[in-house]
Design a protein around this motif. Structure first.
Motif, PDB file in Angstrom:
ATOM      1  N   ASP A 263      14.177  32.894  76.197  1.00  0.00           N
ATOM      2  CA  ASP A 263      14.853  31.712  75.648  1.00  0.00           C
ATOM      3  C   ASP A 263      14.340  31.318  74.258  1.00  0.00           C
ATOM      4  OD1 ASP A 263      12.366  30.720  76.270  1.00  0.00           O
ATOM      5  OD2 ASP A 263      13.072  29.261  77.747  1.00  0.00           O
ATOM      6  N   GLN A 264      13.396  32.074  73.709  1.00  0.00           N
ATOM      7  CA  GLN A 264      12.914  31.786  72.365  1.00  0.00           C
ATOM      8  C   GLN A 264      13.571  32.660  71.297  1.00  0.00           C
ATOM      9  OE1 GLN A 264       8.634  30.838  71.925  1.00  0.00           O
ATOM     10  NE2 GLN A 264       8.426  31.491  74.056  1.00  0.00           N
ATOM     11  N   ALA A 265      14.564  33.432  71.704  1.00  0.00           N
ATOM     12  CA  ALA A 265      15.184  34.391  70.781  1.00  0.00           C
ATOM     13  C   ALA A 265      16.288  33.787  69.932  1.00  0.00           C
ATOM     14  CB  ALA A 265      15.738  35.585  71.565  1.00  0.00           C
ATOM     15  N   ASP A 266      16.832  32.660  70.343  1.00  0.00           N
ATOM     16  CA  ASP A 266      18.010  32.127  69.658  1.00  0.00           C
ATOM     17  C   ASP A 266      17.761  31.931  68.164  1.00  0.00           C
ATOM     18  OD1 ASP A 266      19.284  32.129  72.036  1.00  0.00           O
ATOM     19  OD2 ASP A 266      19.727  29.980  72.089  1.00  0.00           O
ATOM     20  N   GLY A 267      18.715  32.394  67.362  1.00  0.00           N
ATOM     21  CA  GLY A 267      18.665  32.204  65.930  1.00  0.00           C
ATOM     22  C   GLY A 267      18.054  33.337  65.152  1.00  0.00           C
ATOM     23  N   VAL A 268      17.415  34.302  65.827  1.00  0.00           N
ATOM     24  CA  VAL A 268      16.845  35.447  65.117  1.00  0.00           C
ATOM     25  C   VAL A 268      17.990  36.316  64.602  1.00  0.00           C
ATOM     26  CG1 VAL A 268      15.417  37.516  65.288  1.00  0.00           C
ATOM     27  CG2 VAL A 268      14.735  35.420  66.484  1.00  0.00           C
ATOM     28  N   VAL A 269      17.932  36.671  63.332  1.00  0.00           N
ATOM     29  CA  VAL A 269      18.962  37.484  62.690  1.00  0.00           C
ATOM     30  C   VAL A 269      18.478  38.927  62.617  1.00  0.00           C
ATOM     31  CG1 VAL A 269      20.225  37.890  60.530  1.00  0.00           C
ATOM     32  CG2 VAL A 269      19.846  35.544  61.356  1.00  0.00           C
ATOM     33  N   VAL A 270      19.354  39.867  62.954  1.00  0.00           N
ATOM     34  CA  VAL A 270      19.008  41.291  62.915  1.00  0.00           C
ATOM     35  C   VAL A 270      20.086  42.035  62.142  1.00  0.00           C
ATOM     36  CG1 VAL A 270      18.435  43.354  64.243  1.00  0.00           C
ATOM     37  CG2 VAL A 270      17.883  41.093  65.173  1.00  0.00           C
ATOM     38  N   SER A 271      19.685  42.790  61.143  1.00  0.00           N
ATOM     39  CA  SER A 271      20.659  43.637  60.441  1.00  0.00           C
ATOM     40  C   SER A 271      20.992  44.831  61.317  1.00  0.00           C
ATOM     41  CB  SER A 271      20.106  44.097  59.089  1.00  0.00           C
ATOM     42  OG  SER A 271      18.884  44.787  59.237  1.00  0.00           O
ATOM     43  N   GLN A 272      22.218  45.350  61.182  1.00  0.00           N
ATOM     44  CA  GLN A 272      22.683  46.460  62.005  1.00  0.00           C
ATOM     45  C   GLN A 272      23.253  47.550  61.121  1.00  0.00           C
ATOM     46  OE1 GLN A 272      22.118  46.457  65.123  1.00  0.00           O
ATOM     47  NE2 GLN A 272      22.281  44.413  65.987  1.00  0.00           N
ATOM     48  N   ILE A 273      23.114  48.800  61.549  1.00  0.00           N
ATOM     49  CA  ILE A 273      23.708  49.905  60.797  1.00  0.00           C
ATOM     50  C   ILE A 273      24.872  50.531  61.573  1.00  0.00           C
ATOM     51  CG2 ILE A 273      21.689  50.363  59.397  1.00  0.00           C
ATOM     52  CD1 ILE A 273      22.505  52.424  62.489  1.00  0.00           C
ATOM     53  N   VAL A 274      25.280  49.862  62.662  1.00  0.00           N
ATOM     54  CA  VAL A 274      26.478  50.246  63.412  1.00  0.00           C
ATOM     55  C   VAL A 274      27.278  48.971  63.662  1.00  0.00           C
ATOM     56  CG1 VAL A 274      25.430  52.244  64.529  1.00  0.00           C
ATOM     57  CG2 VAL A 274      25.305  50.009  65.648  1.00  0.00           C
ATOM     58  N   PRO A 275      28.593  49.077  63.911  1.00  0.00           N
ATOM     59  CA  PRO A 275      29.373  47.879  64.209  1.00  0.00           C
ATOM     60  C   PRO A 275      28.983  47.291  65.559  1.00  0.00           C
ATOM     61  CG  PRO A 275      30.715  49.858  64.445  1.00  0.00           C
ATOM     62  CD  PRO A 275      29.416  50.300  63.855  1.00  0.00           C
ATOM     63  N   ASP A 276      29.342  46.043  65.779  1.00  0.00           N
ATOM     64  CA  ASP A 276      29.078  45.355  67.048  1.00  0.00           C
ATOM     65  C   ASP A 276      29.575  46.201  68.219  1.00  0.00           C
ATOM     66  OD1 ASP A 276      28.700  43.389  69.052  1.00  0.00           O
ATOM     67  OD2 ASP A 276      30.763  42.682  68.754  1.00  0.00           O
ATOM     68  N   VAL A 277      28.703  46.465  69.194  1.00  0.00           N
ATOM     69  CA  VAL A 277      29.050  47.371  70.302  1.00  0.00           C
ATOM     70  C   VAL A 277      30.165  46.818  71.180  1.00  0.00           C
ATOM     71  CG1 VAL A 277      26.792  48.479  70.389  1.00  0.00           C
ATOM     72  CG2 VAL A 277      27.206  46.439  71.780  1.00  0.00           C
ATOM     73  N   HIS A 278      30.415  45.523  71.095  1.00  0.00           N
ATOM     74  CA  HIS A 278      31.495  44.918  71.892  1.00  0.00           C
ATOM     75  C   HIS A 278      32.755  44.677  71.065  1.00  0.00           C
ATOM     76  CE1 HIS A 278      28.574  44.419  75.051  1.00  0.00           C
ATOM     77  NE2 HIS A 278      27.795  43.712  74.263  1.00  0.00           N
ATOM     78  N   GLY A 279      32.747  45.115  69.805  1.00  0.00           N
ATOM     79  CA  GLY A 279      33.869  44.881  68.923  1.00  0.00           C
ATOM     80  C   GLY A 279      35.021  45.848  69.140  1.00  0.00           C
ATOM     81  N   ALA A 280      36.014  45.721  68.282  1.00  0.00           N
ATOM     82  CA  ALA A 280      37.265  46.465  68.456  1.00  0.00           C
ATOM     83  C   ALA A 280      37.269  47.837  67.790  1.00  0.00           C
ATOM     84  CB  ALA A 280      38.430  45.639  67.910  1.00  0.00           C
ATOM     85  N   ALA A 281      36.189  48.231  67.128  1.00  0.00           N
ATOM     86  CA  ALA A 281      36.170  49.535  66.463  1.00  0.00           C
ATOM     87  C   ALA A 281      36.408  50.646  67.483  1.00  0.00           C
ATOM     88  CB  ALA A 281      34.827  49.753  65.767  1.00  0.00           C
ATOM     89  N   PRO A 282      37.256  51.622  67.169  1.00  0.00           N
ATOM     90  CA  PRO A 282      37.552  52.698  68.124  1.00  0.00           C
ATOM     91  C   PRO A 282      36.317  53.421  68.644  1.00  0.00           C
ATOM     92  CG  PRO A 282      39.091  52.771  66.276  1.00  0.00           C
ATOM     93  CD  PRO A 282      38.058  51.739  65.931  1.00  0.00           C
ATOM     94  N   ILE A 283      35.263  53.530  67.841  1.00  0.00           N
ATOM     95  CA  ILE A 283      34.065  54.238  68.277  1.00  0.00           C
ATOM     96  C   ILE A 283      33.457  53.588  69.513  1.00  0.00           C
ATOM     97  CG2 ILE A 283      32.464  52.921  66.828  1.00  0.00           C
ATOM     98  CD1 ILE A 283      32.288  56.719  67.439  1.00  0.00           C
ATOM     99  N   ASN A 284      33.653  52.277  69.688  1.00  0.00           N
ATOM    100  CA  ASN A 284      33.077  51.585  70.839  1.00  0.00           C
ATOM    101  C   ASN A 284      33.728  52.004  72.146  1.00  0.00           C
ATOM    102  OD1 ASN A 284      31.085  49.974  69.539  1.00  0.00           O
ATOM    103  ND2 ASN A 284      32.700  48.607  68.801  1.00  0.00           N
ATOM    104  N   ARG A 285      35.053  52.112  72.139  1.00  0.00           N
ATOM    105  CA  ARG A 285      35.747  52.560  73.354  1.00  0.00           C
ATOM    106  C   ARG A 285      35.311  53.975  73.716  1.00  0.00           C
ATOM    107  NH1 ARG A 285      39.855  55.675  73.162  1.00  0.00           N
ATOM    108  NH2 ARG A 285      40.372  55.057  71.017  1.00  0.00           N
ATOM    109  N   GLN A 286      35.210  54.831  72.718  1.00  0.00           N
ATOM    110  CA  GLN A 286      34.790  56.212  72.956  1.00  0.00           C
ATOM    111  C   GLN A 286      33.349  56.284  73.448  1.00  0.00           C
ATOM    112  OE1 GLN A 286      35.564  57.615  69.021  1.00  0.00           O
ATOM    113  NE2 GLN A 286      37.780  57.378  69.216  1.00  0.00           N
ATOM    114  N   HIS A 287      32.497  55.447  72.876  1.00  0.00           N
ATOM    115  CA  HIS A 287      31.095  55.389  73.277  1.00  0.00           C
ATOM    116  C   HIS A 287      30.961  54.977  74.741  1.00  0.00           C
ATOM    117  CE1 HIS A 287      27.112  52.940  72.875  1.00  0.00           C
ATOM    118  NE2 HIS A 287      26.817  54.167  73.217  1.00  0.00           N
ATOM    119  N   ARG A 288      31.666  53.929  75.130  1.00  0.00           N
ATOM    120  CA  ARG A 288      31.593  53.458  76.509  1.00  0.00           C
ATOM    121  C   ARG A 288      32.091  54.529  77.475  1.00  0.00           C
ATOM    122  NH1 ARG A 288      33.237  48.544  73.999  1.00  0.00           N
ATOM    123  NH2 ARG A 288      35.430  49.015  74.404  1.00  0.00           N
TER     124      ARG A 288
END
Length: 387
Positions: A263-288
């Motif tokens: 519960d102490q994690a809220d607000g921490v920002v993390v840069s990413q080099i892949v799109p959001d894994v729950h997003g609409a990018a086609p790679i996510n459906r294929q990955h799952r």
């Protein structure tokens, strides 16, 4: 420390010799989550290909050895993979200090070193090293994106601090961040608040003390470390009533950081080099779908497993374009010949003889309610009030 697993990524017999690849990674130790997830992602891409007949009828095999995130183990591992297992390429290794040892061994042997989970500049030379092929954006690009966003949010450049791992990984992140701060008017590197801790330890107290004592007091701290010590540091900072915004580069593995912080994690920002894994990018459906084929790996997708899957898909695309015998040199030529290509990330990818880093994209995310959620870099201003 040797831990080996020879994994043919699909069931079924085939008399033809498999296409054999190797990985030295952390399956134990303080960043084991990253090694396990990277392995899972590459394996998912291989299993997906094997279920469709492999590459020209040959199955793909992945041999993984545990290096515990220690360079002293990574070197022997890579030599064994190359000399004993005769792998075609080293794929998806995890970590900068281990890659600094492993990549030169691969290069001297004429073995492609593909898709390592590190953004270190030492693997991004100009002109590029012939045998080093990267997927991900660099740490310099990640820290630069964070610095630019913080300055745009109104934080003075001299009130942006760093805590880094005391090794090549931490140095790479700090170097990129300090260059970005210089662009914003911080003339001397020595003026930047900077704490360090030892790799594979939890000894972060001294690094935090350096920042608490620094004047002016930092309003934002960029972390270039592993998830367990970073989590401890953030907890200690809150116990010390040290109010600051924490940001981290992608190597921290945001899901692991969120689990470690609770519960102490809220607000921490993390840069990413892949799109959001729950997003609409086609790679996510294929990955799952690919992960679902790995019945022994039922965990949810993570940014690190997605990165491994993308690296595996990138390699497969190159393999399928080889017209003749598939060997080490042919793989390098095929990777350089990919040019501009699309794997469904929603951003352009490119590899050529003068470009050995396929992606330069940086996404932003924020931990909220124990979940890693996408955000825009412009939202850093609002995030400042949430920690």
């Amino acid at each position: 420390m040797f831990f080996s697993a020879s994994v043919c990524a699909a069931d079924g017999s085939d008399d033809r010799e498999p296409l054999r690849f190797g990985m030295s990674t952390a399956l134990t130790g303080p960043i084991a989550d990253l090694g396990i997830e990277m392995h899972r992602g590459v394996l998912a891409a291989f299993a997906e290909a094997n279920a469709s007949g492999g590459v020209r009828g040959r199955k793909l095999e992945l041999i993984v050895l545990d290096d515990g995130y220690e360079p002293s183990e990574a070197g022997p591992n890579v030599r064994r993979l190359i000399e004993v297992d005769q792998v075609l390429a080293i794929v998806g290794d995890v970590g900068t200090p281990t890659a600094i040892v492993a990549a030169p061994i691969a290069r001297r042997s004429g073995v492609p070193f593909i898709g390592a989970l590190t953004g270190a500049g030492v693997l991004r030379k100009t002109p590029p090293d012939r045998y080093v092929i990267n997927f991900r954006a660099s740490y310099a690009e990640e820290t630069s994106a964070m610095v630019d966003a913080l300055v745009a949010a109104g934080i003075p450049p001299n009130e942006i601090a760093f805590i880094t791992q005391r090794d090549a990984y931490g140095d790479a992140g700090f170097s990129g961040g300090s260059e970005a701060l210089k662009r914003h008017g911080v003339a001397q590197e020595g003026k930047i608040a900077h704490g360090r801790y030892e790799r594979n330890t939890m000894a972060v107290e001294g690094a935090l003390a350096d920042l608490i004592l620094h004047q002016p007091a930092p309003q934002a701290v960029i972390l270039v470390g592993a998830y367990a010590p970073c989590a401890k540091l953030i907890r200690l900072a809150k116990e010390c009533d040290f109010p600051t915004l924490f940001l981290s580069v992608s190597f921290v593995a945001p899901n692991s950081l969120a689990a470690a912080l609770g519960d102490q994690a809220d607000g921490v920002v993390v840069s990413q080099i892949v799109p959001d894994v729950h997003g609409a990018a086609p790679i996510n459906r294929q990955h799952r779908a690919a992960l679902a084929q790995l019945k022994q790996h039922e965990a949810a997708p993570t940014p690190i497993s997605l990165e491994g899957y993308i690296v595996g898909r990138m390699l497969l695309l190159a393999l399928k374009r080889i017209p003749g015998e598939i060997d080490r040199e042919a793989i390098v030529v095929a990777c350089e010949g990919l040019g501009s290509f699309d794997l469904g990330l929603g951003v352009p990818l490119r590899l050529s003889s003068d470009e050995h880093q396929a992606s330069h994209a940086i996404w932003a995310s924020r931990i909220e309610g124990g979940e890693v959620k996408p955000m825009e870099w412009s939202d850093v201003r609002a995030t400042r009030g949430k920690q």
